[in-house]
Motif scaffolding. Structure first.
Motif: not given
Length: 658
Positions: A500-502, A530-532, A609-610
């Motif tokens: 959820d970038i927001v 975050v994840d991969s 993207i973070w």
């Protein structure tokens, strides 16, 4: 018959009301949830954790009595492959479980003739021959197959686990234990230990990862890790030279040293205890696992005693005793009069009342058991660990240094822990490097316990130690399934995912291009988002490590570094700029989370993207036993569900790993 009620009543009659209450709490916490609703078609593995020498046997017996009240009739009580410990456990079971049929290793006929009239407890060493023999014994009876086994594995982290897990094979003891479970349609296998590191790092697929974990706190008056091994050296620890043990055996003279000081400390402590109405006082010397060194230290103690008896009327010897007496009096203010104590010691020595006992694999059980009364000096190695209890153990000289120390093994050597000690007269002699190791182990133990109390399934417990200190022996850990992470190293995903970038933008909105001190709880919130795309980086694992730190200190702080509009290619081998890497390295003792927000122009399909980059505190190694990929977890779960329905299943069904 109410077995638990009778057991608790016997404890109360001895005046141990606090112990009875503690056992009742353990039973009420465990039995309704995990034993009363037993399905009689599963093989369930569980874990009971208690501090070293904190009364695990009493709690084990309480749970066995409660299980007997629930209809269990066949119990196997396992000890390490140690004659002394097996006999100690057998005799205690005979004394404490008088409502049961207690069977020694050679009591098969007694077991059969009992024919379930009383619940039977078979006390066995974890010895290949003994276990195989009893596997055959159980298979040959006509009443075992239809009744569940209740197996209590005392010191379960020793010998029981598969030592060939990395060789695609199964070790003898592990195989024998599994075959014993198969003699019946169902079982509860309760692992019991004060050092659960190796068990916590087992995989579900191994069949030895516990379905539930319960930790019971020690009772009032217990002396344990927090007493002996806080961060700063307490007055009960006497630091010796790091190389003193080697120097002592090579020195033909009798100079003042830590061993001689420990001996005189023991003699003065014994005088106070005996003249105050006591009946026993023990001094333990743990120099090495090598039996020739045990003999060498025993001989050296004998030489010191001879030196004392030949010079006791000299001012130098008396003055040496008085200086150590004054040191003891700093913590024991009501110490018995020095002249009275000194006279008592000399009288005991003249009458040959000071016993020196060497306890190792060459000693018989009769020789090993002569420390229940009198003034004793015990010298040994491996026989001094793993469950063997020494009453009124007041003085310890510990100098055993391993090339690759293991936290669980070292902690089992802490025989000074217990209840029947005079805290003001406790003295432990050890070199500074060993005190540091024990303090590190104690810190991690406290963190493990805190995690267990917050999550009884144990699936997300994380462990970390100082570099050079291993959690357990490597041959019982599946190296393909246990993740090992180094502090001070930067970890980031090659193919990051933002859930959820927001939400991430909102959390980081207040952070400009600076370094901020933040709560680890905030860092944990970011890791939730975050994840991969691949298994190269697992946010849950890093969050688990952070949670373990929060378990120790709920207000623990870390550092966060935020960078925006970074033009970085997807899948690059380099993430941090040299300046940011250098900046993060300044904070060696803290978690550092660096977050780059990329423009999305180089392989990101134009999507911003973070990218997270995390560095755990340095000079530590972090262990995670939960590194099984998602699809493998699902596969394991499906297997467990299916095999739980089959009588010969030996894999524990973990209801919490859905």
């Amino acid at each position: 018959m109410r077995y638990l009620e009778n057991y608790l009543e016997r404890i109360k009659r001895k005046g141990n009301l606090t112990l009875a209450d503690a056992i009742s709490k353990t039973v009420s916490d465990v039995v309704p949830q995990y034993i009363s609703n037993f399905s009689f078609r599963e093989h369930v593995v569980s874990l009971l954790v208690g501090d070293v020498q904190s009364g695990k046997t009493s709690h084990m017996f309480g749970l066995m009595c409660a299980a007997a009240d629930e209809g269990f009739v066949n119990f196997i009580l396992l000890t390490t492959d140690n004659i002394l410990l097996q006999q100690q456990t057998f005799k205690r079971a005979e004394a404490d479980l008088c409502d049961f049929c207690i069977c020694d290793e050679n009591d098969y006929l007694k077991f059969v003739q009992n024919n379930m009239r009383k619940p039977a407890v078979i006390v066995l060493k974890k010895n290949g021959r003994i276990l195989k023999q009893w596997k055959n014994n159980l298979s040959s009876t006509n009443f075992v197959a239809g009744n569940p086994l209740f197996i209590i594995d005392d010191e379960a982290d020793a010998a029981s686990l598969n030592t060939k897990v990395n060789k695609n094979a199964q070790s003898t003891i592990n195989k024998n234990l599994e075959e014993i479970k198969k003699t019946t349609t169902s079982s509860i296998y309760m692992e019991v230990t004060g050092t659960p590191q190796s068990i916590l790092l087992q995989t579900i697929r191994s069949g030895w990862k516990p379905y539930f974990i319960y930790y019971f706190r020690p009772g009032k008056g217990y002396l344990g890790g927090n007493f002996f091994f806080p961060p700063e050296v307490p007055p009960y620890i006497v630091l010796t030279d790091n190389d003193e043990a080697t120097d002592i055996l090579n020195d033909e003279e009798f100079p003042e040293n830590g061993l001689k000081t420990a001996l005189v400390t023991h003699l003065l402590t014994s005088a106070h205890i005996m003249l105050s109405g006591g009946s026993v006082c023990n001094f333990l010397i743990h120099p090495s696992m090598k039996t020739d060194q045990h003999t060498g230290f025993a001989e050296k103690i004998g030489e010191y005693l001879n030196e004392i008896i030949y010079s006791y009327d000299e001012e130098v010897t008396r003055g040496y005793f008085k200086s150590i007496y004054d040191g003891l009096k700093l913590t024991k203010h009501d110490m018995i009069d020095f002249s009275k104590a000194y006279k008592y010691i000399i009288d005991q020595m003249k009458n040959d009342k000071i016993s020196i006992l060497v306890l190792n694999s060459f000693s018989s059980y009769e020789e090993n058991a002569q420390y229940e009364s009198g003034i004793n000096i015990l010298v040994g190695g491996n026989s001094l660990g793993r469950g063997v209890t020494f009453p009124q153990l007041q003085t310890i000289y510990y100098c055993r240094v391993a090339k690759s120390p293991q936290a669980d093994t070292m902690w089992q050597h802490a025989r000074m822990f217990g209840y029947d000690r005079d805290s003001e007269l406790m003295r432990v002699f050890m070199p500074p490097k060993l005190f540091k190791l024990f303090s590190d182990i104690n810190r991690t133990n406290n963190i493990i316990i805190s995690q267990i109390e917050k999550s009884n399934n144990g699936n997300d417990i994380k462990i970390f130690y100082s570099t050079g200190l291993n959690p357990t022996r490597k041959n019982v850990i599946d190296k393909k399934a246990v993740g090992i992470y180094s502090g001070g190293v930067n970890y980031f995903p090659f193919y990051p995912v933002n859930k959820d970038i927001v939400a991430i933008d909102e959390i980081l909105a207040a952070f400009a291009d600076e370094v901020y001190t933040v709560s680890l709880k905030l860092i944990s919130k970011v890791l939730d988002l975050v994840d991969s795309e691949t298994t190269d980086w697992n946010a849950k694992v890093f969050k688990g490590f952070i949670n373990s730190m929060l378990a120790e200190n709920s207000s623990e702080q870390g550092k966060i570094i935020v960078r925006r509009d970074r033009d970085i290619s997807k899948g690059t081998g380099t993430l941090l700029s040299p300046n940011d890497r250098k900046l993060g390295d300044q904070y060696d003792d803290e978690v550092v989370l660096t977050l780059y927000k990329v423009t999305g122009n180089k392989g990101w399909d134009g999507q911003k993207i973070w990218i997270p980059n995390i560095k755990l505190p340095g000079n530590r190694v972090y262990y995670s036993g939960n590194d099984i990929p998602e699809q493998d977890n699902k596969l394991c779960y499906d297997i467990l569900v299916n095999t739980a329905k089959v009588a010969e299943s030996t894999i524990p069904y973990d209801h919490n790993n859905k």
